[in-house]
Scaffold this motif. Structure first.
Motif: not given
Length: 388
Positions: A275-279, A283-285
Motif C-alpha cells: 500500500s505504501r508502494g502505491r502511495r 517507497h522501494d516496495a
C-alpha cells in the motif's frame, strides 16, 4: 697371641659363624705380636666412623624424587635436573576456556547433532594449524562463562573474549586473500563462528543497557554481508569436500504452516509495504518485499526444527545492500521489518547467544518509531515480552 675364646677364630671372624653364613658379633681381640710391632691386627675389628651428613644452603630438606635423581641425558643418568629443558608455565586461563569449549560450549554452537563432533574435536584440532580458529573458540567459551557470572567475573570474561576475538580477526585477515582447497573448510567453519560471536558479544557486554541494540544488529548484518563473499569464494571446494554433507546438506523442507498469529502479522506487513508502494513514489516496495518474503520463508522452515538456530543468521545473508542502507538511516519501514525479525530471534531465545536479543531490539525499535508507525509493530513487541 690372641687369647683363647669360646669361638674358634679365623682371619675374618669365628669359624662357626662363617660356616653358618651369619654375621659374627664376637669382637676380636688384638694379638700381642701386632701390638709390639705397631701393625694393624687382622683380628681386630675395623671401626666405622659414621658421619652425620650436613645440610648446605643448596641442599633440600625434602627427599628427591626418582625422576629428579635419575634424569636421562646424552651421557647417561645424572643426578641433577636443573640443566634439563624446563616446560613453560601453563596458561591456565586458556586451558579453562578450552576445557569449557570441549565439555559444554561446543554443543550450544552446533545446530545439528551430526556436526557436534566437528565443533568438539575437529575445530580445536584445526586450531592447532590455524590459530585464528582456536582464538575464536576461546572467545566463545569466555562469553559462555560470562553469562551466569557475577559482575566482576563477567567483566573479566568479557574482556578475555574481546582479546581472543581481536586476535582471531588479525590472524584471519591475511588468510582471506589466499583461500584454496586446503583451507576452504576451515575458513567456512570460522565464518560461522564469527557470526555467532557477533550475536554473542553484545548481550554479554557490561554496557548492554547503554548500547543501541539496533546498531549492534546492523553491525552483525554488515558482518554477514562481508562474510558472504568469503563463503562464496570457498563454497565450491566445500561442496566437493569431505564435510560437504555436514555443511551443505540441510533440511529446508516445510512440514508445518506458520501459527495463525504469525501468518496474520506477516500478511499485514506485506499489505503495509504494497500500500505504501502505491502511495509513495520513493517507497522501494521491491527492496522491502524481498526482505519480507525471505523472512517468511525462513520462519516456515524452522517451525519443526528447534535446533536450526543458524536460520536466524541466514536472513541477514539475503538482505540487499539497499535495505541495509535504509536500516542504517533509521528508515521507519525498514525498522518495522526488523521488528518482525525479532519473532525469529525470540523463537531461538533459549540459545544462550541469542538470549535477550528479541526484547532489546524490539524495545529499541519501539522507542525510535513515532506514533504513526508504532501500531504496525504493537503485536510483535508484545509477543516478545515488551509491555506497551
Amino acid at each position: 697371641m690372641p687369647s683363647r675364646r669360646s669361638h674358634r677364630k679365623s682371619r675374618y671372624g669365628c669359624v662357626d659363624c662363617k660356616r653358618r653364613r651369619v654375621k659374627c658379633d664376637e669382637r676380636q681381640p688384638e694379638c700381642t705380636n701386632c701390638l709390639n710391632r705397631g701393625s694393624e691386627c687382622l683380628y681386630a675389628p675395623r671401626e666405622v666412623e659414621w658421619v652425620q651428613p650436613t645440610h648446605t644452603a643448596s641442599s633440600s630438606s625434602r627427599p628427591r624424587s626418582p625422576a629428579a635423581s635419575s634424569t636421562p641425558s646424552s651421557s647417561g643418568w645424572i643426578a641433577r635436573s636443573d640443566a634439563q629443558p624446563q616446560a613453560p608455565d601453563l596458561n591456565l586461563s586458556d586451558m579453562e576456556l578450552l576445557l569449557q569449549w570441549c565439555s559444554s560450549t561446543y554443543a550450544t554452537m552446533a545446530h545439528d547433532q551430526r556436526v557436534e563432533h566437528i565443533y568438539q574435536y575437529i575445530l580445536p584440532k584445526e586450531g592447532l594449524e590455524y590459530p585464528f580458529v582456536l582464538h575464536g573458540l576461546l572467545a566463545l567459551s569466555a562469553l559462555h562463562l560470562a553469562r551466569p557470572s557475577d559482575p566482576a567475573a563477567k567483566a573479566r570474561y568479557f574482556s578475555t573474549a574481546l582479546e581472543h576475538q581481536n586476535r582471531a580477526l588479525s590472524l584471519f585477515r591475511p588468510v582471506i586473500s589466499n583461500i584454496n582447497r586446503d583451507n576452504s573448510h576451515t575458513i567456512f567453519a570460522f565464518a560461522s563462528l564469527l557470526l555467532q560471536l557477533a550475536f554473542a558479544i553484545p548481550p554479554c557486554s557490561p554496557l548492554t543497557e547503554t548500547h543501541d541494540c539496533v546498531q549492534d544488529l546492523i553491525q552483525a548484518f554488515t558482518l554477514c554481508r562481508g562474510l558472504r563473499d568469503i563463503i562464496a569464494a570457498s563454497w565450491q571446494w566445500v561442496s566437493e569436500g569431505a564435510l560437504a554433507d555436514v555443511f551443505t546438506q540441510v533440511d529446508d523442507t516445510k512440514h508445518w504452516p506458520l501459527p495463525e498469529a504469525v501468518e496474520a502479522a506477516i500478511f499485514q506487513l506485506k499489505y503495509l509495504n504494497e500500500s505504501r508502494g502505491r502511495r509513495f513514489v520513493d517507497h522501494d516496495a521491491d527492496c522491502y518485499g524481498a526482505a519480507i518474503n525471505h523472512l517468511k520463508d525462513m520462519m516456515e522452515i524452522y517451525q519443526d526444527k528447534p535446533r536450526r538456530v543458524e536460520l536466524a543468521l541466514r536472513w541477514p545473508f539475503g538482505l540487499e545492500p539497499s535495505f541495509l542502507k535504509l536500516l542504517k538511516g533509521h528508515d521507519p519501514m525498514a525498522l518495522v521489518v526488523v521488528a518482525h525479525y525479532c519473532l525469529v530471534l525470540h523463537h531461538f531465545r533459549h540459545h544462550w547467544w541469542m538470549e535477550g536479543w528479541s526484547f532489546r531490539v524490539a524495545h529499541s525499535i519501539w522507542d525510535q518509531l513515532d506514533e504513526t508507525w508504532r501500531p504496525c509493530v504493537s503485536w510483535v513487541v508484545k509477543e516478545v515480552g515488551l509491555e506497551v
